[in-house]
Motif scaffolding. Structure first.
Motif, short mmCIF file in Angstrom:
data_model
loop_
_atom_site.label_atom_id
_atom_site.label_comp_id
_atom_site.label_asym_id
_atom_site.label_seq_id
_atom_site.Cartn_x
_atom_site.Cartn_y
_atom_site.Cartn_z
N UNK A 178 19.81 30.80 -17.55
CA UNK A 178 19.06 31.28 -18.35
C UNK A 178 18.87 30.82 -19.64
N UNK A 179 19.79 30.07 -20.17
CA UNK A 179 19.73 29.74 -21.54
C UNK A 179 18.85 28.18 -21.38
N UNK A 180 19.33 27.49 -20.63
CA UNK A 180 18.43 26.13 -20.23
C UNK A 180 16.72 26.34 -19.99
N UNK A 181 16.54 27.52 -19.37
CA UNK A 181 15.25 27.97 -19.35
C UNK A 181 14.58 28.39 -20.53
N UNK A 182 15.34 28.96 -21.39
CA UNK A 182 14.67 29.50 -22.77
C UNK A 182 14.43 28.32 -23.47
N UNK A 183 14.77 27.09 -23.13
CA UNK A 183 14.20 25.81 -23.70
C UNK A 183 12.94 25.31 -23.05
N UNK A 184 13.55 25.03 -21.75
CA UNK A 184 12.65 24.09 -20.95
C UNK A 184 11.12 24.62 -20.48
N UNK A 185 11.22 26.02 -20.19
CA UNK A 185 9.70 26.27 -19.96
C UNK A 185 8.96 26.54 -21.27
N UNK A 186 9.63 27.41 -22.29
CA UNK A 186 8.59 27.35 -23.42
C UNK A 186 8.09 25.88 -23.89
N UNK A 187 9.14 24.99 -23.98
CA UNK A 187 8.72 23.71 -24.28
C UNK A 187 7.86 23.16 -23.21
N UNK A 188 7.85 23.30 -21.99
CA UNK A 188 6.68 23.03 -21.25
C UNK A 188 5.26 23.61 -21.60
N UNK A 189 5.39 24.94 -22.07
CA UNK A 189 4.15 25.56 -22.65
C UNK A 189 3.45 24.78 -23.69
N UNK A 190 4.37 24.59 -24.66
CA UNK A 190 4.08 23.77 -26.09
C UNK A 190 3.66 22.69 -25.43
N UNK B 33 13.78 27.20 -31.24
CA UNK B 33 13.79 26.38 -32.63
C UNK B 33 14.02 24.84 -32.34
N UNK B 34 14.69 24.71 -31.49
CA UNK B 34 15.02 23.16 -30.72
C UNK B 34 13.58 22.65 -29.90
N UNK B 35 12.93 23.78 -29.13
CA UNK B 35 11.83 23.38 -28.60
C UNK B 35 10.80 22.89 -29.77
N UNK B 36 10.67 23.93 -30.39
CA UNK B 36 9.55 23.35 -31.78
C UNK B 36 9.73 22.11 -32.27
N UNK B 37 11.37 21.87 -32.62
CA UNK B 37 11.41 20.75 -33.11
C UNK B 37 11.19 19.20 -32.18
N UNK B 38 11.48 19.52 -31.22
CA UNK B 38 11.51 18.60 -30.16
C UNK B 38 10.08 18.43 -29.81
N UNK B 39 9.08 19.31 -29.73
CA UNK B 39 7.79 19.17 -29.54
C UNK B 39 7.19 18.18 -30.80
N UNK B 40 7.64 18.45 -32.01
CA UNK B 40 7.14 17.89 -33.00
C UNK B 40 7.57 16.37 -32.90
N UNK B 41 8.91 15.98 -32.54
CA UNK B 41 9.22 14.71 -32.48
C UNK B 41 8.57 13.89 -31.01
N UNK B 42 8.42 14.72 -30.01
CA UNK B 42 7.93 13.70 -28.81
C UNK B 42 6.41 13.60 -28.79
N UNK B 43 5.76 14.69 -29.64
CA UNK B 43 4.34 14.35 -29.85
C UNK B 43 3.72 13.86 -31.12
N UNK B 44 4.81 13.56 -32.04
CA UNK B 44 4.34 13.15 -33.28
C UNK B 44 3.35 14.00 -34.03
N UNK B 45 3.71 15.50 -33.88
CA UNK B 45 3.08 16.50 -34.37
C UNK B 45 1.58 16.87 -33.81
N UNK B 46 1.66 16.69 -32.24
CA UNK B 46 0.67 16.83 -31.55
C UNK B 46 -0.51 15.62 -31.47
N UNK B 47 -0.16 14.36 -31.97
CA UNK B 47 -1.19 13.40 -32.38
C UNK B 47 -1.19 12.66 -30.97
N UNK B 48 0.11 12.90 -29.92
CA UNK B 48 0.27 12.10 -28.57
C UNK B 48 0.74 13.16 -27.65
#
Length: 281
Positions: A208-220, A116-131
């Motif tokens: 394990x829990x840090x990696x539940x965020x940082x690896x899928x976030x990298x994929x996103x 959930x946080x990975x998805x929200x952070x992706x929106x925040x850092x990429x401005x919904x995929x525009x950057x």
């Protein structure tokens, strides 16, 4: 700063295992989700600080913020439970079935909160995929690759390495849980819990829990890593390494030397909590 002796801490961990065994599914999942998200917050904070200062040690110093919030709120983090739940098993007051139930539900909650946080952070850092996310996104992509295909590239040596780094990580992380119980004051808990978490993060061990965020976030964010890479080369071996580190080097070791004879207080609460756990399960 007030201080509890090791015997008191271990007795408190036995009691904590009883309390955790009595929690219902909803509470375990919700508290697990909050913990997963909070560690995600701590991870992005640490990465941002490292990118801004070019000093990884600064990121390590501030990373424990998320963990400390988890400790103060009494939330559920599966890596900490890899040590605290077996305390109840060693004392004979909860069953292994109750422990595995806790681990599975909290792991699931941690994963959901992290994603959930990975998805929200992706929106925040990429401005919904525009950057593309700039330097922070580039750092996350690099981390995701290093934690997966980076290990795969060196074959069995990579798997042994990631498993060992997971053991070392959770030896410290579970000590963060233990140290957080050595004081009754907020200030004491913050300082005591901060130290082992700083030690693990500064040395790049695998959580394990840090990696539940940082690896899928990298994929996103476009890292050349697949979901299979994430689970095969990191999440699965890291989870088992974290179990070994927490259960053996913290849970079992501390119980052998400090908890083989539970205090009178713990003995008195065992029947009550055991009945509660049985009713829940």
């Amino acid at each position: 700063m007030d201080y509890k002796k090791p015997f008191e801490i271990v007795s408190g961990m036995v009691q904590a295992s009883l309390d955790k065994a009595a929690l219902n599914t909803k509470d375990l999942l919700v508290r697990g989700m909050l913990s997963g998200a909070l560690l995600g917050f701590g991870t992005t904070l640490a990465i941002a600080a490292t990118v801004q200062t070019k000093l990884p040690i600064i990121g390590a110093i501030i990373f424990p913020a998320g963990f400390i919030i988890i400790v103060l709120l009494g939330l559920e983090l599966v890596t900490g439970n890899f040590a605290s739940m077996p305390m109840g098993n060693f004392a004979g007051v909860i069953s292994w079935q109750q422990t595995f139930r806790n681990w599975i539900l909290v792991f699931t909650g941690n994963l959901l909160g992290s994603l959930l946080y990975a998805a929200l952070f992706w929106i925040s850092i990429t401005k919904m995929g525009t950057e593309d996310g700039g330097a922070i996104a580039a750092a996350i992509r690099k981390i995701a690759v290093a934690k997966t295909t980076g290990y795969a590239a060196i074959g069995s040596a990579g798997m042994v390495t990631v498993f060992t780094k997971a053991i070392l990580c959770n030896w410290m992380v579970t000590l963060g849980v233990v140290m957080g119980m050595c004081s009754n004051s907020t200030q004491g808990k913050i300082l005591a819990a901060w130290l082992p978490i700083f030690i693990f993060f500064a040395q790049g061990f695998e959580h394990a829990v840090v990696n539940m965020f940082v690896i899928p976030e990298g994929i996103f964010l476009g890292a050349e890593v697949t979901y299979k890479d994430w689970w095969v080369y990191n999440q699965i071996p890291v989870t088992f390494g974290n179990i070994a580190g927490g259960l053996i080097f913290t849970g079992l070791a501390l119980y052998i030397t400090y908890g083989s004879k539970p205090s009178k207080k713990v003995k008195e609460i065992i029947p009550h909590h055991t009945r509660e756990a049985e009713e829940v399960n």
